[in-house]
Design an enzyme around this catalytic site. Structure first.
Site, PDB file in Angstrom:
ATOM      1  N   GLN A   8       1.027  -0.866  -0.178  1.00 16.09           N
ATOM      2  CA  GLN A   8       0.220   0.339  -0.199  1.00 16.09           C
ATOM      3  C   GLN A   8       0.282   1.456  -0.081  1.00 16.09           C
ATOM      4  O   GLN A   8       2.078   0.844   0.425  1.00 16.09           O
ATOM      5  CB  GLN A   8      -1.073   0.808   1.473  1.00 16.09           C
ATOM      6  CG  GLN A   8       0.149  -0.205   2.613  1.00 16.09           C
ATOM      7  CD  GLN A   8      -1.046  -0.444   3.472  1.00 16.09           C
ATOM      8  OE1 GLN A   8      -1.277   0.530   4.813  1.00 16.09           O
ATOM      9  NE2 GLN A   8      -1.737  -1.380   3.239  1.00 16.09           N
ATOM     10  N   GLU A  11       4.613   8.229   8.816  1.00 18.84           N
ATOM     11  CA  GLU A  11       4.369   6.876   9.514  1.00 18.84           C
ATOM     12  C   GLU A  11       5.956   6.677   9.931  1.00 18.84           C
ATOM     13  O   GLU A  11       6.816   6.756   8.805  1.00 18.84           O
ATOM     14  CB  GLU A  11       3.339   5.919   9.135  1.00 18.84           C
ATOM     15  CG  GLU A  11       3.887   5.031   8.197  1.00 18.84           C
ATOM     16  CD  GLU A  11       2.495   4.151   7.954  1.00 18.84           C
ATOM     17  OE1 GLU A  11       2.749   2.707   7.943  1.00 18.84           O
ATOM     18  OE2 GLU A  11       1.564   4.681   7.816  1.00 18.84           O
ATOM     19  N   HIS A  39       5.029   0.103   0.561  1.00 23.66           N
ATOM     20  CA  HIS A  39       5.197  -0.370   1.778  1.00 23.66           C
ATOM     21  C   HIS A  39       4.022  -1.389   2.119  1.00 23.66           C
ATOM     22  O   HIS A  39       3.123  -1.355   2.086  1.00 23.66           O
ATOM     23  CB  HIS A  39       5.399   0.244   3.542  1.00 23.66           C
ATOM     24  CG  HIS A  39       4.712   1.226   3.305  1.00 23.66           C
ATOM     25  ND1 HIS A  39       3.644   2.791   3.020  1.00 23.66           N
ATOM     26  CD2 HIS A  39       2.934   0.964   4.358  1.00 23.66           C
ATOM     27  CE1 HIS A  39       2.373   2.547   3.488  1.00 23.66           C
ATOM     28  NE2 HIS A  39       2.166   1.842   4.316  1.00 23.66           N
ATOM     29  N   ARG A  64      -4.374   0.732  -1.570  1.00 23.91           N
ATOM     30  CA  ARG A  64      -4.180  -0.509  -1.586  1.00 23.91           C
ATOM     31  C   ARG A  64      -3.511  -1.006  -3.044  1.00 23.91           C
ATOM     32  O   ARG A  64      -4.042  -0.686  -3.674  1.00 23.91           O
ATOM     33  CB  ARG A  64      -4.857  -1.539  -1.407  1.00 23.91           C
ATOM     34  CG  ARG A  64      -5.221  -1.859   0.596  1.00 23.91           C
ATOM     35  CD  ARG A  64      -5.819  -3.150   1.103  1.00 23.91           C
ATOM     36  NE  ARG A  64      -6.730  -3.039   1.866  1.00 23.91           N
ATOM     37  CZ  ARG A  64      -8.157  -2.772   2.222  1.00 23.91           C
ATOM     38  NH1 ARG A  64      -8.767  -2.448   0.778  1.00 23.91           N
ATOM     39  NH2 ARG A  64      -8.482  -2.397   2.957  1.00 23.91           N
TER      40      ARG A  64
END
Length: 317
Positions: free
Chosen positions: A97, A117, A174, A194
């Site tokens: 994704q 993130e 990732h 996705r």
């Protein structure tokens, strides 16, 4: 107000790839053996944390962010709570994704922020791998490999071990591999595009939705490696390792072996206890903290110290 930590109750999310390690490792009361995520510090509408102690017990983090901004060092909280901390149990491979940056989040899905993130590996099977980035040199090559299903030639894999740290800026392709438990610090966003899901089906025999067009629009091409400069400091009984200092958050690993004064001042802190037991001592309170606890140190806490044998993941904006 609040001269003590603000303890928060996790919100659990069941996932097709989830398992039972959140119970095994942290003694959490999970809803099922397919529990994929514990949102441990969250003001997001899809899973807001609830305060477990003090005058604001029973209120959500979103409510106290909006109603009591002084706890966070502000006169007025004129934006959304900026961060979201999760613990993920990847009992199976997650989808491959990508997340949008702030611009694409607003343009494509009318959301206020994108999703950068980072992951701290709490536990993993021997030989566990993540996917981080891709090998295409151009968008045309990327699209050709996707259309032909040449996933082995597209994805870039990396073996990981317990204690590793991975920074995942928005736009980075990732996937968290099977057998990995991570603590994730991220922007407070729940947008995922996705690209590939291993042709899995859910309990009803349906494949999960893919977002090929959006994923290819927002992903970084060619992939950019991010070099992380860990900064270590030994402050008496506190070994502090700064894992990342980025645009959206700064994240530390703290290891305590006794009483320690805290080096980060004039800011609220998000804290997850990943090992051990100890105490936080302020002028007005003594709070026991243990593995699995998650809390905010408010800007109003005043002078305090932490005592014990503890490992903590600590973040701030």
């Amino acid at each position: 107000m609040y001269k003590e930590p603000v303890f928060l109750k996790p919100v659990f999310q069941e996932r097709i790839w989830g398992g039972g390690k959140l119970q095994k490792l942290f003694d959490y009361d999970i809803p099922s053996q397919t529990t994929g995520e514990a949102w441990v510090i969250s003001a997001h509408e899809n899973g807001p944390s609830i305060v477990m102690n003090g005058q604001l017990k029973g209120m959500s983090l979103k409510e106290i962010w909006q109603g009591y901004p002084q706890l966070f060092g502000f006169d007025i909280a004129d934006s959304e709570f900026p961060l979201l901390v999760k613990i993920l149990d990847a009992n199976d491979q997650l989808s491959v994704q990508v997340h949008p940056d702030d611009f694409y989040a607003k343009e494509l899905v009318s959301q206020p922020s994108g999703k950068t993130e980072c992951w701290y590996i709490l536990d993993c099977d021997e030989g566990a791998e993540i996917i981080i980035g891709h090998q295409a040199k151009s968008r045309e090559e990327f699209q050709r490999l996707v259309v032909n299903g040449e996933w082995g030639n597209l994805f870039q894999s990396l073996k990981v071990k317990k204690g590793d740290f991975v920074y995942v800026p928005s736009g980075t392709l990732h996937s968290i591999g099977k057998g990995i438990v991570i603590l994730e610090t991220q922007q407070s966003s729940d947008i995922t595009f996705r690209l590939y899901d291993y042709d899995r089906v859910d309990g009803e025999g349906k494949k999960r939705e893919l977002h090929l067009e959006q994923a290819m629009a927002v992903m970084t091409c060619p992939h950019k490696e991010v070099v992380q400069d860990n900064v270590k400091e030994q402050l008496n009984n506190l070994e502090s390792t700064r894992l990342i200092q980025g645009e959206y958050f700064t994240v530390y690993h703290w290891k305590l072996g006794g009483k320690a004064e805290i080096p980060v001042k004039n800011s609220f802190l998000l804290v997850s206890v990943i090992n051990g037991v100890g105490q936080i001592v302020t002028e007005e309170s003594i709070s026991t903290v243990k593995k699995g606890d998650n809390f905010i140190v408010p800007a109003t806490i005043g002078d305090y110290f932490i005592d014990g044998d503890l490992e903590l993941i600590v973040s701030h904006t």
